[in-house]
Design an enzyme around this catalytic site. Structure first.
Site, PDB file in Angstrom:
ATOM      1  N   ASP A 152       0.831  -1.205   0.000  1.00  0.00           N
ATOM      2  CA  ASP A 152       0.000   0.000   0.000  1.00  0.00           C
ATOM      3  C   ASP A 152       0.865   1.254   0.000  1.00  0.00           C
ATOM      4  O   ASP A 152       1.888   1.321   0.696  1.00  0.00           O
ATOM      5  CB  ASP A 152      -0.897  -0.019   1.240  1.00  0.00           C
ATOM      6  CG  ASP A 152      -1.799   1.194   1.315  1.00  0.00           C
ATOM      7  OD1 ASP A 152      -2.698   1.304   0.459  1.00  0.00           O
ATOM      8  OD2 ASP A 152      -1.603   2.030   2.211  1.00  0.00           O
ATOM      9  N   GLU A 198      13.615 -15.699  -1.184  1.00  0.00           N
ATOM     10  CA  GLU A 198      13.817 -16.900  -0.358  1.00  0.00           C
ATOM     11  C   GLU A 198      12.597 -17.817  -0.412  1.00  0.00           C
ATOM     12  O   GLU A 198      12.717 -19.038  -0.315  1.00  0.00           O
ATOM     13  CB  GLU A 198      14.067 -16.512   1.100  1.00  0.00           C
ATOM     14  CG  GLU A 198      15.374 -15.820   1.391  1.00  0.00           C
ATOM     15  CD  GLU A 198      15.456 -15.456   2.867  1.00  0.00           C
ATOM     16  OE1 GLU A 198      14.950 -16.231   3.704  1.00  0.00           O
ATOM     17  OE2 GLU A 198      16.004 -14.384   3.183  1.00  0.00           O
TER      18      GLU A 198
END
Length: 536
Positions: A209, A251
């Site tokens: 956001d 990851e």
């Protein structure tokens, strides 16, 4: 039930169709009038049948809901109105079994004034380490009675609020949303931990956001219109933040989509470099009027600004902040601008619906990924919410002149003739926002049996997009066409034509009409405000 999308690879996000769920308004599982995770879980088969690749949830965290959940009190807790963390984990797992990934919303620019950090900052007082996590400053004027600077709000009203001890704190949105200080290492560590928290729970991506607002110029100098650099939009320090985030996402094989409103295409593209965000929302397309030349230019500009960094474009017609497409396209001004929203704007819903159907085929034929806001696939119009029921702070902070964003947030109609259109249980409470009385024809159950419905159009378009080679990511080639007509080719002999002129248009030679947004003319020509997909 639709089968999982087995053809997806690690680059699934490059051409995904992502469905936006506004949890308060999607489906109410416990009958209290507020949509919740139980409601979403019960409707997952609907989303699988629709054929979407992922679902993006606007904030479902603990929140006082001053700004629709974008005032977060705890990023690791589901708001009790929506359910529990265990339910969220079940939802993520159940969606994945249906081939649907989950994207959550992170709100890094600010927290709720009920967040533990801010409450501690208020209690600790001036000069305390707790206040360093935010932007507390003494005021100007003889007695500090003036705010520290003249920054404009993202909403109407002031950007600084004074507390009892005389200091002021910064909030680019409402006073209940204090801005965090992203120069502080604890703020960065906390958000990196929050990312890991959700990735560990199987979340496939994060929507960021207000992604260009986090970093503030340390001087907090006054804002001067037209003078660069801007003191709090698009600061260079942001890129180090997102590089650190990208390393974490990599990851887990997770992806980012940033809410980045920037007029400078070169600056915009920097956020999409290979070691930063994967994608960003395309607001120029969302706000573009229903005009052929403007749309073509916006599409060209979008593809051009993404090309240097190899990022896919995103396409979106509407979201939880924007006037619904059917309504917007039925007005004299078919563009979107927050500043021009007013009550009582005349709307031709039949015209808007015809254009929205054509826009759906245009959007789904473009290269990149597509976001569909809940209810767009039903052709929902903007609802007129009575002023005394409006909850959006944009309305109150404008002095009542701005209708706010609640009109596109009204709970969905699932069952014609049922109480609350099946949004909750028959004996349950009325929805948190009132639904119009004439929405039976928009209900899911009625549209499911109507081959000419908006829902049927979306389902067939998504089926073809997924099963016919040439859609999704890849090149686009414009074709010669009459004035007011957009015509372009995709891979494998696919053509898309959209007639935005006032007169029917000739179709090029083709072997098969794959899909049309409306009936062709008796002579086979393409009527005004209609789109087709062709196979040559």
């Amino acid at each position: 039930m639709a089968a999982p999308h087995s053809h997806r690879t690690d680059d699934w996000w490059r051409d995904a169709v992502i469905y936006q769920v506004y949890p308060r308004s999607f489906a109410d599982g416990d009958g209290d009038g507020t949509g919740d995770l139980a409601g979403v879980r019960a409707r997952l088969p609907y989303l699988a049948e629709l054929g979407v690749d992922a679902v993006w949830f606007t904030p479902w965290y603990l929140s006082p809901l001053v700004d629709g959940g974008y005032d977060v009190a705890d990023y690791r807790t589901i708001d009790p109105a929506f359910g529990t963390l265990a339910e969220a984990e079940k939802l993520i797992a159940e969606a994945r079994e249906l081939g649907i990934r989950v994207i959550v919303d992170i709100v890094p620019n600010h927290v709720s004034d009920q967040h533990a950090w801010f409450r501690a900052a208020l209690a600790a007082g001036p000069g305390s380490p707790e206040r360093e996590l935010f932007h507390f400053r003494p005021g100007h004027g003889e007695n500090g009675e003036l705010p520290p600077n003249t920054w404009p709000s993202q909403f109407s009203g002031p950007t600084w609020t004074r507390v009892e001890d005389g200091e002021w704190y910064l909030h680019l949105f409402t006073p209940e949303q204090p801005d965090l200080n992203w120069d502080h290492p604890a703020v960065r560590r906390e958000h990196e931990d929050v990312l890991r928290f959700w990735f560990e729970r199987g979340v496939a991506g994060v929507r960021i956001d207000s992604a260009a607002l986090l970093a503030k110029h340390p001087a907090l100098a006054d804002f001067v219109e037209g003078v660069d650099p801007h003191p709090y939009i698009d600061q260079d320090e942001l890129h180090d933040i997102y590089r650190a985030w990208r390393a974490i996402a990599d990851e887990y094989g997770a992806v980012f989509v940033g809410e980045v409103w920037l007029p400078d295409s070169e600056r915009f593209a920097r956020y999409l470099r290979p070691d930063e965000l994967h994608t960003a929302f395309n607001f120029n397309f969302l706000s573009c009027p229903w005009e052929a030349d403007r749309l073509r230019r916006t599409i060209d500009d979008t593809l051009a600004e993404h090309a240097p960094v190899g990022a896919p474009a995103t396409w979106v017609l509407c979201n939880h902040d924007v006037t619904r497409t059917v309504t917007r396209y039925g007005r004299a001004d078919t563009g979107f601008d927050f500043a021009t929203k007013t009550f009582g704007t005349p709307t031709d819903l039949a015209l808007g619906t015809r254009r929205a159907r054509a826009a759906a085929l245009l959007t789904l034929a473009l290269p990149g990924s597509v976001y569909v806001y809940q209810g767009e696939e039903l052709g929902l119009p903007e609802a007129e919410v009575p002023p005394d029921r409006i909850e959006d702070p944009m309305h109150a902070r404008s002095g009542g002149t701005d209708p706010g964003r609640d009109g596109c947030r009204v709970p969905l109609p699932w069952t014609a003739g049922a109480p609350w259109y099946g949004f909750g249980s028959d004996a349950g409470s009325q929805p948190w926002l009132p639904q119009p009385r004439d929405w039976d024809d928009y209900a899911v159950d009625r549209q499911q049996t109507d081959p000419g419905s908006m829902l049927a159009l979306y389902r067939e378009a998504l089926r073809l997009r997924r099963s016919v080679a040439g859609f999704g990511d890849g090149p686009l080639t414009w074709l010669p066409a009459a004035e007011g007509v957009l015509a372009f080719a995709r891979g494998e002999g696919l053509l898309c034509l959209v007639n935005l002129s006032a007169t029917p248009a000739e179709l090029p030679a083709h072997q098969q009409l794959l899909l049309a947004s409306g009936h062709l003319a008796a002579d086979g020509r393409l009527p005004a405000d209609t789109a087709v997909w062709l196979q040559t």
